[in-house]
Design a protein around this motif. Sequence first.
Motif, PDB file in Angstrom:
ATOM      1  N   PRO A   1     -74.081 -20.936  38.783  1.00 40.34           N
ATOM      2  CA  PRO A   1     -74.292 -21.318  37.388  1.00 40.34           C
ATOM      3  C   PRO A   1     -73.049 -21.073  36.539  1.00 40.34           C
ATOM      4  O   PRO A   1     -72.283 -20.140  36.777  1.00 40.34           O
ATOM      5  CB  PRO A   1     -75.443 -20.416  36.944  1.00 40.34           C
ATOM      6  N   PHE A   2     -72.848 -21.938  35.549  1.00 46.96           N
ATOM      7  CA  PHE A   2     -71.869 -21.697  34.502  1.00 46.96           C
ATOM      8  C   PHE A   2     -72.422 -22.298  33.218  1.00 46.96           C
ATOM      9  O   PHE A   2     -73.485 -22.936  33.228  1.00 46.96           O
ATOM     10  CB  PHE A   2     -70.492 -22.245  34.864  1.00 46.96           C
ATOM     11  N   TYR A   3     -71.728 -22.096  32.104  1.00 43.83           N
ATOM     12  CA  TYR A   3     -72.329 -22.348  30.805  1.00 43.83           C
ATOM     13  C   TYR A   3     -71.324 -23.013  29.867  1.00 43.83           C
ATOM     14  O   TYR A   3     -70.113 -22.787  29.964  1.00 43.83           O
ATOM     15  CB  TYR A   3     -72.816 -21.031  30.183  1.00 43.83           C
ATOM     16  N   SER A   4     -71.843 -23.811  28.948  1.00 48.13           N
ATOM     17  CA  SER A   4     -71.011 -24.361  27.873  1.00 48.13           C
ATOM     18  C   SER A   4     -71.656 -24.025  26.538  1.00 48.13           C
ATOM     19  O   SER A   4     -72.885 -24.022  26.411  1.00 48.13           O
ATOM     20  CB  SER A   4     -70.824 -25.873  28.025  1.00 48.13           C
ATOM     21  N   LEU A   5     -70.815 -23.736  25.552  1.00 49.34           N
ATOM     22  CA  LEU A   5     -71.275 -23.334  24.225  1.00 49.34           C
ATOM     23  C   LEU A   5     -70.777 -24.321  23.187  1.00 49.34           C
ATOM     24  O   LEU A   5     -69.605 -24.730  23.217  1.00 49.34           O
ATOM     25  CB  LEU A   5     -70.798 -21.922  23.897  1.00 49.34           C
ATOM     26  N   TYR A   6     -71.661 -24.656  22.236  1.00 44.59           N
ATOM     27  CA  TYR A   6     -71.368 -25.585  21.146  1.00 44.59           C
ATOM     28  C   TYR A   6     -71.754 -24.865  19.855  1.00 44.59           C
ATOM     29  O   TYR A   6     -72.945 -24.611  19.608  1.00 44.59           O
ATOM     30  CB  TYR A   6     -72.170 -26.878  21.316  1.00 44.59           C
ATOM     31  N   GLY A   7     -70.773 -24.505  19.054  1.00 39.82           N
ATOM     32  CA  GLY A   7     -71.025 -23.720  17.860  1.00 39.82           C
ATOM     33  C   GLY A   7     -70.719 -24.481  16.593  1.00 39.82           C
ATOM     34  O   GLY A   7     -69.950 -25.451  16.588  1.00 39.82           O
ATOM     35  N   HIS A   8     -71.331 -24.039  15.464  1.00 40.00           N
ATOM     36  CA  HIS A   8     -71.134 -24.595  14.123  1.00 40.00           C
ATOM     37  C   HIS A   8     -71.851 -25.938  13.955  1.00 40.00           C
ATOM     38  O   HIS A   8     -71.305 -26.867  13.371  1.00 40.00           O
ATOM     39  CB  HIS A   8     -69.643 -24.723  13.789  1.00 40.00           C
TER      40      HIS A   8
ATOM     41  N   GLY B   1     -73.340 -37.458  28.520  1.00 38.56           N
ATOM     42  CA  GLY B   1     -73.308 -38.542  27.549  1.00 38.56           C
ATOM     43  C   GLY B   1     -74.449 -38.524  26.557  1.00 38.56           C
ATOM     44  O   GLY B   1     -74.463 -39.324  25.616  1.00 38.56           O
ATOM     45  N   GLN B   2     -75.390 -37.603  26.720  1.00 40.60           N
ATOM     46  CA  GLN B   2     -76.542 -37.527  25.808  1.00 40.60           C
ATOM     47  C   GLN B   2     -76.145 -36.936  24.465  1.00 40.60           C
ATOM     48  O   GLN B   2     -75.361 -35.983  24.395  1.00 40.60           O
ATOM     49  CB  GLN B   2     -77.633 -36.673  26.450  1.00 40.60           C
ATOM     50  N   HIS B   3     -76.706 -37.485  23.393  1.00 41.11           N
ATOM     51  CA  HIS B   3     -76.506 -36.939  22.044  1.00 41.11           C
ATOM     52  C   HIS B   3     -77.243 -35.607  21.967  1.00 41.11           C
ATOM     53  O   HIS B   3     -78.471 -35.553  22.079  1.00 41.11           O
ATOM     54  CB  HIS B   3     -77.049 -37.930  21.015  1.00 41.11           C
ATOM     55  N   ILE B   4     -76.504 -34.509  21.794  1.00 36.46           N
ATOM     56  CA  ILE B   4     -77.111 -33.177  21.833  1.00 36.46           C
ATOM     57  C   ILE B   4     -77.049 -32.436  20.502  1.00 36.46           C
ATOM     58  O   ILE B   4     -77.772 -31.445  20.322  1.00 36.46           O
ATOM     59  CB  ILE B   4     -76.467 -32.297  22.922  1.00 36.46           C
ATOM     60  N   ALA B   5     -76.196 -32.872  19.583  1.00 35.56           N
ATOM     61  CA  ALA B   5     -76.007 -32.108  18.350  1.00 35.56           C
ATOM     62  C   ALA B   5     -75.216 -32.933  17.354  1.00 35.56           C
ATOM     63  O   ALA B   5     -74.698 -34.005  17.676  1.00 35.56           O
ATOM     64  CB  ALA B   5     -75.278 -30.795  18.636  1.00 35.56           C
ATOM     65  N   ASP B   6     -75.142 -32.408  16.117  1.00 36.41           N
ATOM     66  CA  ASP B   6     -74.289 -32.963  15.065  1.00 36.41           C
ATOM     67  C   ASP B   6     -73.504 -31.815  14.446  1.00 36.41           C
ATOM     68  O   ASP B   6     -73.971 -30.663  14.439  1.00 36.41           O
ATOM     69  CB  ASP B   6     -75.134 -33.647  13.988  1.00 36.41           C
ATOM     70  N   LEU B   7     -72.339 -32.104  13.930  1.00 38.92           N
ATOM     71  CA  LEU B   7     -71.544 -31.061  13.294  1.00 38.92           C
ATOM     72  C   LEU B   7     -72.226 -30.589  12.011  1.00 38.92           C
ATOM     73  O   LEU B   7     -72.683 -31.386  11.194  1.00 38.92           O
ATOM     74  CB  LEU B   7     -70.142 -31.569  12.968  1.00 38.92           C
ATOM     75  N   GLY B   8     -72.266 -29.269  11.833  1.00 38.17           N
ATOM     76  CA  GLY B   8     -72.915 -28.690  10.674  1.00 38.17           C
ATOM     77  C   GLY B   8     -72.003 -28.615   9.461  1.00 38.17           C
ATOM     78  O   GLY B   8     -70.772 -28.613   9.579  1.00 38.17           O
TER      79      GLY B   8
END
Length: 297
Positions: A206-213, A231-238
């Motif tokens: 296992p490994f991990y990716s982080l998406y902040g803000h 390619g999936q839409h996972i977030a929007d910038l805050g």
Amino acid sequence: MSEINISQIVGQSDLYAALRKLAGQGATLPAVLAALDSGDAAAQETAQRLRAVDQGLLRAVMRRGAGLPAIDAEPAVLAHLAALTPAPMFAPDPARAKTIALLTAGQIPAMPAFSDRAFDAWFAAQGVTYGLGAYGEKRSVYQTAQFADAASPERRTIHTGIDVFAPAMTPVFSPLAGRVKYLTYNADPLDYGHTLILEHDAGGVPFYSLYGHLAGTLLKLLAVGDSVSAGQHIADLGDWHENGGWAAHLHFQIMTDMLDQTGGNFYGVGHESLWDVWSSICIDPNLVMQIPERRFL
């Protein structure tokens, strides 16, 4: 090994350096803690300082001190990523769009700090699609007590991710297939605000990716346990009010290990003196983003 000489660590200002030395002599973290616990008040206070720090980080430091990789999984993750073609994280892809390197050591005198609301107007006037913050950059903004710990007076100042600045609500797409590990709102000032951590599989490792803000739309897009495709839409910038108090941007990083962090947060900066450890824990995220290195200069 012979009995641990705790005089090499008791009362030391930099316990990380002391642990490296002891590890080079064959000591393990449990053995060091046990020896300190059985010592005098100063030894026990040193044990308390060590226990106040992420134990996974201490283990990684001691592995390096013993001449081993800081994180066992690193080679497998590096090999896995080398064999992939990640999906672009933004449209257009920052690797091909107009960008500016947002260096923070005075190279751009007119640039406001990322935590200064004047940054928005300044950035909009630059005529670029994205601003880029570099992996491994030393940043003076991380000098407050929030970026210190009990094991050393050294602040964590070296950036362990890549930043991509763009307008609030810019969509973010997953570069890799994975599973939602954490959805968290990290509310401290200058923290991540809305945060996503995905878990990925490197051939059974296992490994991990982080998406902040991120924006609050995160909770409408995903739930813990969801599978995510590349390619999936996972977030929007805050925006400022929801992203920790920063100009709109994504902090993206890859972790080969979560250490002992279980609350949906992870370190976004590391100690300069431990960069050989931190760069094994948080490998270069440009292995995924694949932005030409000249764009960060």
